[in-house]
Design a protein around this motif. Structure first.
Motif, PDB file in Angstrom:
ATOM      1  N   TYR A  61      44.021  38.796  50.828  1.00  0.00           N
ATOM      2  CA  TYR A  61      44.428  37.442  50.431  1.00  0.00           C
ATOM      3  C   TYR A  61      43.322  36.834  49.569  1.00  0.00           C
ATOM      4  N   HIS A  62      43.716  35.893  48.713  1.00  0.00           N
ATOM      5  CA  HIS A  62      42.711  35.197  47.912  1.00  0.00           C
ATOM      6  C   HIS A  62      41.957  34.221  48.822  1.00  0.00           C
ATOM      7  N   PRO A  63      40.617  34.169  48.722  1.00  0.00           N
ATOM      8  CA  PRO A  63      39.865  33.238  49.582  1.00  0.00           C
ATOM      9  C   PRO A  63      40.341  31.789  49.423  1.00  0.00           C
ATOM     10  N   CYS A 122      34.385  40.353  39.806  1.00  0.00           N
ATOM     11  CA  CYS A 122      34.928  39.964  38.498  1.00  0.00           C
ATOM     12  C   CYS A 122      36.360  39.470  38.690  1.00  0.00           C
ATOM     13  N   ASN A 123      37.049  39.262  37.603  1.00  0.00           N
ATOM     14  CA  ASN A 123      38.415  38.741  37.650  1.00  0.00           C
ATOM     15  C   ASN A 123      39.311  39.526  36.706  1.00  0.00           C
ATOM     16  N   VAL A 124      40.622  39.433  36.953  1.00  0.00           N
ATOM     17  CA  VAL A 124      41.592  40.021  36.020  1.00  0.00           C
ATOM     18  C   VAL A 124      41.483  39.295  34.678  1.00  0.00           C
ATOM     19  N   GLY A 134      39.116  39.151  41.400  1.00  0.00           N
ATOM     20  CA  GLY A 134      39.893  37.931  41.609  1.00  0.00           C
ATOM     21  C   GLY A 134      40.902  37.743  40.496  1.00  0.00           C
ATOM     22  N   GLU A 135      41.424  36.533  40.451  1.00  0.00           N
ATOM     23  CA  GLU A 135      42.504  36.247  39.497  1.00  0.00           C
ATOM     24  C   GLU A 135      41.948  35.812  38.126  1.00  0.00           C
ATOM     25  N   GLY A 136      41.244  34.712  38.120  1.00  0.00           N
ATOM     26  CA  GLY A 136      40.671  34.206  36.870  1.00  0.00           C
ATOM     27  C   GLY A 136      39.761  33.049  37.191  1.00  0.00           C
TER      28      GLY A 136
HETATM   29  N1  URA Z   1      39.288  32.212  41.783  1.00  0.00           N
HETATM   30  C1  URA Z   1      39.319  33.414  41.178  1.00  0.00           C
HETATM   31  O1  URA Z   1      40.296  34.153  41.259  1.00  0.00           O
HETATM   32  N2  URA Z   1      38.249  33.777  40.501  1.00  0.00           N
HETATM   33  C2  URA Z   1      37.161  33.037  40.404  1.00  0.00           C
HETATM   34  O2  URA Z   1      36.211  33.462  39.757  1.00  0.00           O
HETATM   35  C3  URA Z   1      37.160  31.789  41.065  1.00  0.00           C
HETATM   36  C4  URA Z   1      38.229  31.393  41.743  1.00  0.00           C
END
Ligand code: URA
Length: 213
Positions: free
Chosen positions: A157-159, A84-86, A45-47
């Motif tokens: 796509y991001h959820p 995980c996330n970036v 994911g992003e963060g």
């Molecule tokens: N969005 C993200 O990209 N990462 C998360 O951990 C939560 C929401």
């Protein structure tokens, strides 16, 4: 303790103590990532958002609940994949990650990818996709897998985007439903127990069409 577990513990400890960028001053908890260290699939994911920052775990808020649903619909359980996330720390007010923050975190992500060595990397959202394919447009490439070496990459796509935009919901569901066959294809990229597979070595190069450029 397995070697992988020791390496993961060590990596997570460094991430939790990290002060490489100013996000370390505003976070509650760093969010290294979680899931099976043997997973064939890694979601990036992003963060962290507010809930993730509070709990120190990735995707535990509303977007996380939807992600769990999507993972389930694809036929997997959350515990058997890796998430995980970036960025490992929350950007204040959930603003977009800044290039210097992505850069500061990049070693951690690379180490994580090397540690899990997943068959399939699923990027969630634009920022995560841009880490791998800076010029790609998510509306054009979502759900399309691409082999690079012995690994498949699939931008999704991001959820959270799909939660807010009704029209994307069915699209992201469909993209996730294709995951089992992408994993299956990705297995063929790796040498089997009887030695390197023959077709396999050539296939990645052949598949590197300029889809994501
Ligand atoms: N969005 C993200 O990209 N990462 C998360 O951990 C939560 C929401």
């Amino acid at each position: 303790m397995s070697d992988r577990l020791v390496r993961a513990d060590n990596l997570y400890a460094r991430i939790r103590d990290c002060a490489r960028c100013p996000l370390s001053a505003t976070r509650t908890h760093a969010v290294p990532g979680e899931g099976s260290l043997e997973s064939e699939i890694m979601f990036i994911g992003e963060g962290p958002g507010m809930n993730e920052d509070r709990q120190g775990r990735p995707f535990v808020g509303a977007a996380g609940q939807f992600l769990d649903e999507l993972i389930g619909e694809a036929g997997f359980r959350r515990e058997e994949v890796y998430i995980c996330n970036v960025l490992k720390c929350r950007p204040p007010q959930n603003r977009d990650p800044m290039p210097a923050e992505v850069e500061a975190c990049d070693d951690y992500l690379q180490e994580q990818i090397a540690l899990i060595d997943p068959l399939v990397i699923v990027s969630l959202g634009r920022f995560s996709m841009a880490r791998f394919f800076p010029k790609a447009k998510i509306s054009q490439v979502h759900g399309k897998s691409r082999a690079i070496g012995e690994r498949m990459f699939v931008p999704m796509y991001h959820p959270a985007a799909a939660l807010h935009q009704q029209s994307l919901r069915e699209t992201i569901r469909e993209d996730f439903r294709a995951l089992p066959s992408i994993v299956e294809e990705a297995r063929a990229l790796r040498p089997g127990p009887t030695g390197p597979g023959e077709a396999v070595v050539e296939e990645p190069a052949a598949r590197q069409i300029p889809l994501f450029e």
